[in-house]
Write an enzyme that holds these catalytic residues in place. Structure first.
Site, PDB file in Angstrom:
ATOM      1  N   TYR A 120     -16.763 -12.696  29.865  1.00 50.40           N
ATOM      2  CA  TYR A 120     -16.452 -11.652  28.882  1.00 50.40           C
ATOM      3  C   TYR A 120     -16.931 -12.133  27.508  1.00 50.40           C
ATOM      4  O   TYR A 120     -16.170 -12.171  26.546  1.00 50.40           O
ATOM      5  CB  TYR A 120     -14.952 -11.349  28.834  1.00 50.40           C
ATOM      6  CG  TYR A 120     -14.325 -11.143  30.185  1.00 50.40           C
ATOM      7  CD1 TYR A 120     -14.274  -9.869  30.748  1.00 50.40           C
ATOM      8  CD2 TYR A 120     -13.808 -12.211  30.909  1.00 50.40           C
ATOM      9  CE1 TYR A 120     -13.707  -9.667  31.993  1.00 50.40           C
ATOM     10  CE2 TYR A 120     -13.241 -12.018  32.156  1.00 50.40           C
ATOM     11  CZ  TYR A 120     -13.185 -10.756  32.700  1.00 50.40           C
ATOM     12  OH  TYR A 120     -12.617 -10.569  33.934  1.00 50.40           O
ATOM     13  N   CYS A 137      -8.145   0.344   0.555  1.00 49.89           N
ATOM     14  CA  CYS A 137      -7.358  -0.157   1.670  1.00 49.89           C
ATOM     15  C   CYS A 137      -7.234  -1.657   1.484  1.00 49.89           C
ATOM     16  O   CYS A 137      -8.236  -2.342   1.296  1.00 49.89           O
ATOM     17  CB  CYS A 137      -8.058   0.166   2.992  1.00 49.89           C
ATOM     18  SG  CYS A 137      -7.388  -0.748   4.390  1.00 49.89           S
ATOM     19  N   CYS A 167       0.842  -1.194   0.000  1.00 52.58           N
ATOM     20  CA  CYS A 167       0.000   0.000   0.000  1.00 52.58           C
ATOM     21  C   CYS A 167       0.880   1.248   0.000  1.00 52.58           C
ATOM     22  O   CYS A 167       1.806   1.364   0.803  1.00 52.58           O
ATOM     23  CB  CYS A 167      -0.883  -0.017   1.239  1.00 52.58           C
ATOM     24  SG  CYS A 167      -1.720   1.527   1.559  1.00 52.58           S
ATOM     25  N   GLU A 171     -21.334 -10.867  30.478  1.00 47.63           N
ATOM     26  CA  GLU A 171     -20.823  -9.727  29.700  1.00 47.63           C
ATOM     27  C   GLU A 171     -21.371  -8.442  30.305  1.00 47.63           C
ATOM     28  O   GLU A 171     -22.518  -8.383  30.736  1.00 47.63           O
ATOM     29  CB  GLU A 171     -21.266  -9.907  28.230  1.00 47.63           C
ATOM     30  CG  GLU A 171     -21.242  -8.675  27.356  1.00 47.63           C
ATOM     31  CD  GLU A 171     -19.860  -8.068  27.163  1.00 47.63           C
ATOM     32  OE1 GLU A 171     -18.891  -8.815  26.938  1.00 47.63           O
ATOM     33  OE2 GLU A 171     -19.761  -6.834  27.254  1.00 47.63           O
ATOM     34  N   CYS A 226      -5.959 -11.115  24.270  1.00 44.28           N
ATOM     35  CA  CYS A 226      -5.490 -10.199  23.241  1.00 44.28           C
ATOM     36  C   CYS A 226      -4.263  -9.432  23.732  1.00 44.28           C
ATOM     37  O   CYS A 226      -3.810  -8.505  23.074  1.00 44.28           O
ATOM     38  CB  CYS A 226      -6.603  -9.237  22.824  1.00 44.28           C
ATOM     39  SG  CYS A 226      -7.321  -8.355  24.203  1.00 44.28           S
TER      40      CYS A 226
END
Ligand code: SAH
Length: 449
Positions: A311, A159, A71, A332, A408
């Protein structure tokens, strides 16, 4: 060493945002736009006591991992932090990052390097894009991305992480704004109409959603624009989102349906999900499937088990588990996500799943104390800050046979594994999943028992 000095440095690691890190004379420098293995000349921009920031001036010797970014906007945009690195090198970097954290913070010795599940085709993987609109200096409407650390729009309708349909959709909207002289929203004055467009695609269904985020409730010539957007193959849902607040938050709360359904459908594995403009949904469905399949494999369900999914978001993992478990409970904090979770459970005909709105650190201990709930398996997928000590304590008291931790952030994962090991749990398997090729993030799944 002081500001404006030139230094020569070899890049040895990457920081959280993908910036290169190297050392010279015992001082650590952060140098954007570099790759592990580069030898570069850089100019010091800012000095602190033990570290500094420097700007890349010249690559003296390129890293063997260096590639030409596909890109043209890679450096300006900052959305893809690792475009100048080959995909193999990106995966190796992510494996090392997970391994380093588990070894250093988690204190796990002798851990083998984990496997990483990469993508076969690591481009165009995002099913969601949000493009901002603005006006260029000649008064024309533009859309693209914000230049790094600013709200200046760099015009660009292509993109490589997004779907091919983004481009014709954006061009249709820009043409319409040009023809009808519809002004883009201006952050400073709060005037103008078109703020953003949200585009989503169901990868397994081909269904496409366009949601125009407006500083108003309608758009001049809306039916003409709708007619034109309908020509895009797969168009399923066109809507307006009203956002009249002076805020950085992209979407407002009010939705106005314009054409078609007010949601699109996508499938991950055998499970269908209805996704509306305001719903959360994982952005890389191909890798999400691999992630959830790994979690399900680690849970090793035989059909009778009670499973907690903490979660749980919109219940994506919960429903995956419900295919094989006796009973699944999801927890949650966001009420709207739980509404989606319940709707998706019904859509797929699951009657063995129940969802609770609340904080995991409150719901789990409370249910344990008052109802004596139990669990054979607990799955957790917390935000970056990881598990709170109250959740770790409640989990340990419930003593599930297996804990599957989807993370994460490898740093907080390593910390939490340390806490769970103190409670008697043993780490069995670690697998990394590349959910965001070209970005520095990495997702990890581990099994403890
Ligand atoms: N497992 C889901 C979402 C994981 S993201 C999926 O794969 O789609 C982490 C989720 O944790 C978010 O939905 C966030 O709203 C929720 N969350 C954050 N803090 C929480 C807390 N203290 N208790 C319960 N949920 C929380």
């Amino acid at each position: 060493m002081k500001k404006d000095d030139l230094i020569e440095i070899v890049i040895e690691d990457l920081g959280v945002d993908g910036e290169g890190i190297g050392k010279t004379d015992g001082i650590t420098f952060f140098v954007k736009d570099t790759v592990i293995g580069d030898r570069v000349e850089a100019k010091i921009m800012k000095m602190k006591k033990t570290y500094g920031y420097a700007r890349l001036m010249r690559i003296l010797e390129p890293s063997p991992a260096r590639v030409e970014p596909r890109c043209a906007y890679a450096r300006q945009c900052g959305g893809c932090q690792l475009q100048a690195m080959s995909y193999e090198a990106q995966l190796a970097y992510k494996v090392n990052k997970v391994w380093n954290h588990l070894t250093r913070i988690g204190g796990l010795t002798g851990l083998p390097k984990p496997e990483i599940l990469g993508m076969e085709d690591p481009w165009r993987y995002r099913n969601k894009a949000q493009f901002p609109f603005g006006t260029d200096k000649d008064g024309h409407a533009v859309t693209g991305f914000y230049a790094a650390r600013s709200h200046r729009i760099v015009p660009c309708t292509e993109c490589w992480l997004g779907v091919e349909e983004n481009r014709p959709i954006l061009e249709k909207i820009l043409n319409h704004m040009e023809k009808r002289r519809i002004p883009a929203y201006e952050e400073e004055s709060g005037k103008g109409l078109v703020r953003h467009v949200l585009i989503r695609k169901g990868f397994s269904t081909g269904e496409i959603m366009v949601c125009l985020v407006l500083n108003g409730r309608t758009l001049p010539g809306l039916s003409a624009l709708t007619a034109s957007l309908k020509q895009v193959e797969g168009m399923t849902s066109i809507s307006i989102n009203v956002n009249q607040k002076n805020t950085n938050v992209i979407m407002g709360r009010e939705m106005i349906p314009v054409w078609g359904k007010d949601y699109i459908t996508d499938r991950i594995g055998e499970i269908s999900y209805q996704i509306s403009p305001l719903s959360f949904f994982q952005v890389n469905p191909v890798q999400t499937r691999k992630l959830y399949e790994t979690a399900l494999e680690y849970a090793d369900l035989k059909g009778e088990e009670t499973v907690w999914d903490l979660y749980c978001g919109i219940g994506t993992i919960s429903l995956f588990l419900a295919q094989k478990a006796g009973r699944v409970y999801g927890v949650e904090i966001v009420p709207e996500a739980i509404e989606d979770a319940r709707r998706n459970a019904a859509l797929n005909g699951f009657s063995n799943v129940e969802f609770y709105v609340g904080k995991a650190e409150e719901v789990l201990p409370e249910k344990y104390r008052s109802e004596g709930i139990r669990a054979d398996v607990i799955v957790v997928d917390p935000p970056r800050k990881g598990l709170s000590p109250a959740v770790v304590d409640a989990m340990a008291q419930m003593a599930p046979e297996r804990i599957v931790y989807v993370s994460c952030d490898p740093a907080t994962l390593a910390r939490d594994i340390g806490l769970l090991r103190e409670k008697g749990y043993v780490l069995h398997t670690t697998k990394a999943v590349d959910m965001f090729p070209r970005c520095a993030h990495v997702e990890t799944v581990v099994l403890l028992s």
